[in-house]
Design a protein around this motif. Sequence first.
Motif, PDB file in Angstrom:
ATOM      1  N   GLN A  29      30.168  45.064  55.080  1.00  0.00           N
ATOM      2  CA  GLN A  29      31.469  44.596  54.594  1.00  0.00           C
ATOM      3  C   GLN A  29      31.275  44.010  53.201  1.00  0.00           C
ATOM      4  OE1 GLN A  29      34.819  44.638  55.704  1.00  0.00           O
ATOM      5  NE2 GLN A  29      35.024  43.903  53.608  1.00  0.00           N
ATOM      6  N   VAL A  30      32.171  44.335  52.279  1.00  0.00           N
ATOM      7  CA  VAL A  30      32.087  43.810  50.916  1.00  0.00           C
ATOM      8  C   VAL A  30      32.864  42.501  50.840  1.00  0.00           C
ATOM      9  CG1 VAL A  30      32.560  44.234  48.475  1.00  0.00           C
ATOM     10  CG2 VAL A  30      31.875  46.127  49.962  1.00  0.00           C
ATOM     11  N   TYR A  31      32.213  41.471  50.322  1.00  0.00           N
ATOM     12  CA  TYR A  31      32.791  40.156  50.113  1.00  0.00           C
ATOM     13  C   TYR A  31      32.749  39.849  48.627  1.00  0.00           C
ATOM     14  CZ  TYR A  31      32.274  39.392  55.119  1.00  0.00           C
ATOM     15  OH  TYR A  31      32.373  39.499  56.484  1.00  0.00           O
ATOM     16  N   GLY A  32      33.525  38.859  48.230  1.00  0.00           N
ATOM     17  CA  GLY A  32      33.515  38.431  46.842  1.00  0.00           C
ATOM     18  C   GLY A  32      33.573  36.923  46.736  1.00  0.00           C
ATOM     19  N   VAL A 105      22.546  33.429  51.898  1.00  0.00           N
ATOM     20  CA  VAL A 105      21.728  34.619  52.116  1.00  0.00           C
ATOM     21  C   VAL A 105      22.674  35.762  52.458  1.00  0.00           C
ATOM     22  CG1 VAL A 105      19.905  35.694  53.493  1.00  0.00           C
ATOM     23  CG2 VAL A 105      19.773  33.254  52.939  1.00  0.00           C
ATOM     24  N   VAL A 106      22.589  36.853  51.693  1.00  0.00           N
ATOM     25  CA  VAL A 106      23.434  38.025  51.894  1.00  0.00           C
ATOM     26  C   VAL A 106      22.541  39.253  52.008  1.00  0.00           C
ATOM     27  CG1 VAL A 106      25.354  36.951  50.653  1.00  0.00           C
ATOM     28  CG2 VAL A 106      23.790  38.460  49.412  1.00  0.00           C
ATOM     29  N   ASP A 107      23.122  40.370  52.432  1.00  0.00           N
ATOM     30  CA  ASP A 107      22.332  41.597  52.572  1.00  0.00           C
ATOM     31  C   ASP A 107      22.041  42.251  51.226  1.00  0.00           C
ATOM     32  OD1 ASP A 107      22.508  41.129  55.275  1.00  0.00           O
ATOM     33  OD2 ASP A 107      23.923  42.745  55.670  1.00  0.00           O
ATOM     34  N   MET A 108      23.061  42.272  50.341  1.00  0.00           N
ATOM     35  CA  MET A 108      22.900  42.954  49.065  1.00  0.00           C
ATOM     36  C   MET A 108      23.947  42.440  48.082  1.00  0.00           C
ATOM     37  SD  MET A 108      23.657  47.005  48.288  1.00  0.00           S
ATOM     38  CE  MET A 108      22.695  47.500  49.695  1.00  0.00           C
ATOM     39  N   VAL A 109      23.517  42.185  46.839  1.00  0.00           N
ATOM     40  CA  VAL A 109      24.455  41.837  45.775  1.00  0.00           C
ATOM     41  C   VAL A 109      24.842  43.134  45.096  1.00  0.00           C
ATOM     42  CG1 VAL A 109      24.739  40.642  43.566  1.00  0.00           C
ATOM     43  CG2 VAL A 109      23.529  39.523  45.452  1.00  0.00           C
ATOM     44  N   GLU A 110      26.146  43.300  44.834  1.00  0.00           N
ATOM     45  CA  GLU A 110      26.624  44.551  44.264  1.00  0.00           C
ATOM     46  C   GLU A 110      26.939  44.467  42.779  1.00  0.00           C
ATOM     47  OE1 GLU A 110      29.612  46.446  46.724  1.00  0.00           O
ATOM     48  OE2 GLU A 110      27.911  47.466  47.643  1.00  0.00           O
ATOM     49  N   ASP A 111      28.020  43.755  42.411  1.00  0.00           N
ATOM     50  CA  ASP A 111      28.516  43.851  41.046  1.00  0.00           C
ATOM     51  C   ASP A 111      29.395  42.655  40.719  1.00  0.00           C
ATOM     52  OD1 ASP A 111      28.937  45.016  38.582  1.00  0.00           O
ATOM     53  OD2 ASP A 111      29.977  46.775  39.341  1.00  0.00           O
ATOM     54  N   VAL A 112      29.761  42.532  39.443  1.00  0.00           N
ATOM     55  CA  VAL A 112      30.786  41.592  39.012  1.00  0.00           C
ATOM     56  C   VAL A 112      31.976  42.438  38.591  1.00  0.00           C
ATOM     57  CG1 VAL A 112      31.445  39.825  37.328  1.00  0.00           C
ATOM     58  CG2 VAL A 112      29.120  39.855  38.272  1.00  0.00           C
ATOM     59  N   LEU A 113      33.127  42.192  39.242  1.00  0.00           N
ATOM     60  CA  LEU A 113      34.326  42.987  38.989  1.00  0.00           C
ATOM     61  C   LEU A 113      35.443  42.122  38.432  1.00  0.00           C
ATOM     62  CD1 LEU A 113      34.504  44.969  42.355  1.00  0.00           C
ATOM     63  CD2 LEU A 113      33.569  45.774  40.180  1.00  0.00           C
ATOM     64  N   ASP A 114      36.151  42.651  37.424  1.00  0.00           N
ATOM     65  CA  ASP A 114      37.365  42.001  36.950  1.00  0.00           C
ATOM     66  C   ASP A 114      38.457  42.267  37.974  1.00  0.00           C
ATOM     67  OD1 ASP A 114      36.329  40.995  34.544  1.00  0.00           O
ATOM     68  OD2 ASP A 114      36.551  42.955  33.593  1.00  0.00           O
ATOM     69  N   VAL A 148      40.436  46.456  44.866  1.00  0.00           N
ATOM     70  CA  VAL A 148      39.887  46.942  43.607  1.00  0.00           C
ATOM     71  C   VAL A 148      39.280  48.317  43.833  1.00  0.00           C
ATOM     72  CG1 VAL A 148      38.222  46.477  41.752  1.00  0.00           C
ATOM     73  CG2 VAL A 148      39.350  44.573  42.908  1.00  0.00           C
ATOM     74  N   ASN A 149      39.684  49.285  43.016  1.00  0.00           N
ATOM     75  CA  ASN A 149      39.126  50.651  43.105  1.00  0.00           C
ATOM     76  C   ASN A 149      39.140  51.186  44.530  1.00  0.00           C
ATOM     77  OD1 ASN A 149      38.586  50.459  40.343  1.00  0.00           O
ATOM     78  ND2 ASN A 149      36.527  49.663  40.719  1.00  0.00           N
ATOM     79  N   ARG A 150      40.279  51.065  45.203  1.00  0.00           N
ATOM     80  CA  ARG A 150      40.455  51.549  46.579  1.00  0.00           C
ATOM     81  C   ARG A 150      39.540  50.864  47.592  1.00  0.00           C
ATOM     82  NH1 ARG A 150      41.430  58.015  46.022  1.00  0.00           N
ATOM     83  NH2 ARG A 150      42.853  57.867  44.281  1.00  0.00           N
ATOM     84  N   GLN A 151      39.077  49.690  47.256  1.00  0.00           N
ATOM     85  CA  GLN A 151      38.173  48.949  48.123  1.00  0.00           C
ATOM     86  C   GLN A 151      38.793  47.592  48.437  1.00  0.00           C
ATOM     87  OE1 GLN A 151      34.431  47.951  46.217  1.00  0.00           O
ATOM     88  NE2 GLN A 151      33.357  48.245  48.139  1.00  0.00           N
ATOM     89  N   MET A 152      38.674  47.163  49.694  1.00  0.00           N
ATOM     90  CA  MET A 152      39.152  45.844  50.109  1.00  0.00           C
ATOM     91  C   MET A 152      37.972  44.881  50.056  1.00  0.00           C
ATOM     92  SD  MET A 152      42.346  46.258  50.883  1.00  0.00           S
ATOM     93  CE  MET A 152      43.028  45.260  52.161  1.00  0.00           C
ATOM     94  N   ILE A 153      38.096  43.853  49.244  1.00  0.00           N
ATOM     95  CA  ILE A 153      37.044  42.858  49.081  1.00  0.00           C
ATOM     96  C   ILE A 153      37.546  41.551  49.672  1.00  0.00           C
ATOM     97  CG2 ILE A 153      35.633  41.571  47.440  1.00  0.00           C
ATOM     98  CD1 ILE A 153      36.065  44.000  45.505  1.00  0.00           C
ATOM     99  N   LEU A 154      36.830  41.035  50.668  1.00  0.00           N
ATOM    100  CA  LEU A 154      37.193  39.775  51.304  1.00  0.00           C
ATOM    101  C   LEU A 154      36.659  38.634  50.441  1.00  0.00           C
ATOM    102  CD1 LEU A 154      36.322  40.646  55.017  1.00  0.00           C
ATOM    103  CD2 LEU A 154      38.500  40.948  53.805  1.00  0.00           C
ATOM    104  N   ILE A 155      37.556  37.781  49.956  1.00  0.00           N
ATOM    105  CA  ILE A 155      37.175  36.687  49.061  1.00  0.00           C
ATOM    106  C   ILE A 155      36.879  35.442  49.892  1.00  0.00           C
ATOM    107  CG2 ILE A 155      37.866  35.261  47.103  1.00  0.00           C
ATOM    108  CD1 ILE A 155      39.890  37.545  46.430  1.00  0.00           C
ATOM    109  N   LEU A 156      35.654  34.924  49.758  1.00  0.00           N
ATOM    110  CA  LEU A 156      35.259  33.738  50.523  1.00  0.00           C
ATOM    111  C   LEU A 156      35.863  32.473  49.944  1.00  0.00           C
ATOM    112  CD1 LEU A 156      31.469  34.263  51.312  1.00  0.00           C
ATOM    113  CD2 LEU A 156      33.429  34.630  52.785  1.00  0.00           C
ATOM    114  N   ASN A 157      36.202  31.557  50.830  1.00  0.00           N
ATOM    115  CA  ASN A 157      36.653  30.224  50.461  1.00  0.00           C
ATOM    116  C   ASN A 157      35.442  29.314  50.620  1.00  0.00           C
ATOM    117  OD1 ASN A 157      37.671  27.642  50.337  1.00  0.00           O
ATOM    118  ND2 ASN A 157      39.391  28.033  51.697  1.00  0.00           N
TER     119      ASN A 157
END
Length: 188
Positions: A29-32, A105-114, A148-157
């Motif tokens: 799952q992608v988080y931000g 601790v996360v599985d993988m860091v992906e990118d910085v997105l505007d 973003v780019n057809r992807q749902m990113i769950l934003i952590l609080n």
Amino acid sequence: MSQKTIASPEKTGPELDLPALLTFKVAEQVYGLPVTNVARIIEMVTITRLPDVPATIQGIINLQGKAVPVMDLRQRFGLPPKPYGLHTPIILTDIDGTGRMLGLVVDMVEDVLDVSPEHVEITETIVPTELAGQMTAQAGHLAGVAKVNRQMILILNMRALLNPSEQLKLSHVLGSEGRTNGEDGRKS
């Protein structure tokens, strides 16, 4: 130890009017996280276990002489554990803008997105607050969702990752390390 530094832009509006998100994966799952909460990213280092800390805290790491608690997001979200490797990332975050650090601790860091504000929905508009706690372990820790780019990113609080009793318990164990800047326990 390899590390990335993230430049933190100024906050320019409401909490979810985000200039950019650091994206990462936990169990596919992608988080931000807003880049304003990210201090830097390091690879796995020795985590020292502590007695009597909340179950979600793996222990502490030494970051330039300061003890920083580390949370495994898989465990926080009730997911199966994954063994750590030499390159397992730890995202060092500022919990609440006061300089109190928490490593994630996360599985993988992906990118910085505007992220454009029109592509962000706050959690309350998607799931009513009274139902969020009944859904999944992740739902209570979300500030919103970015599309973003057809992807749902769950934003952590960040403020919701540790509940008040966990924060208090962690502060007691860490002593002055768990206090905010400017509090040293002395009376004037």
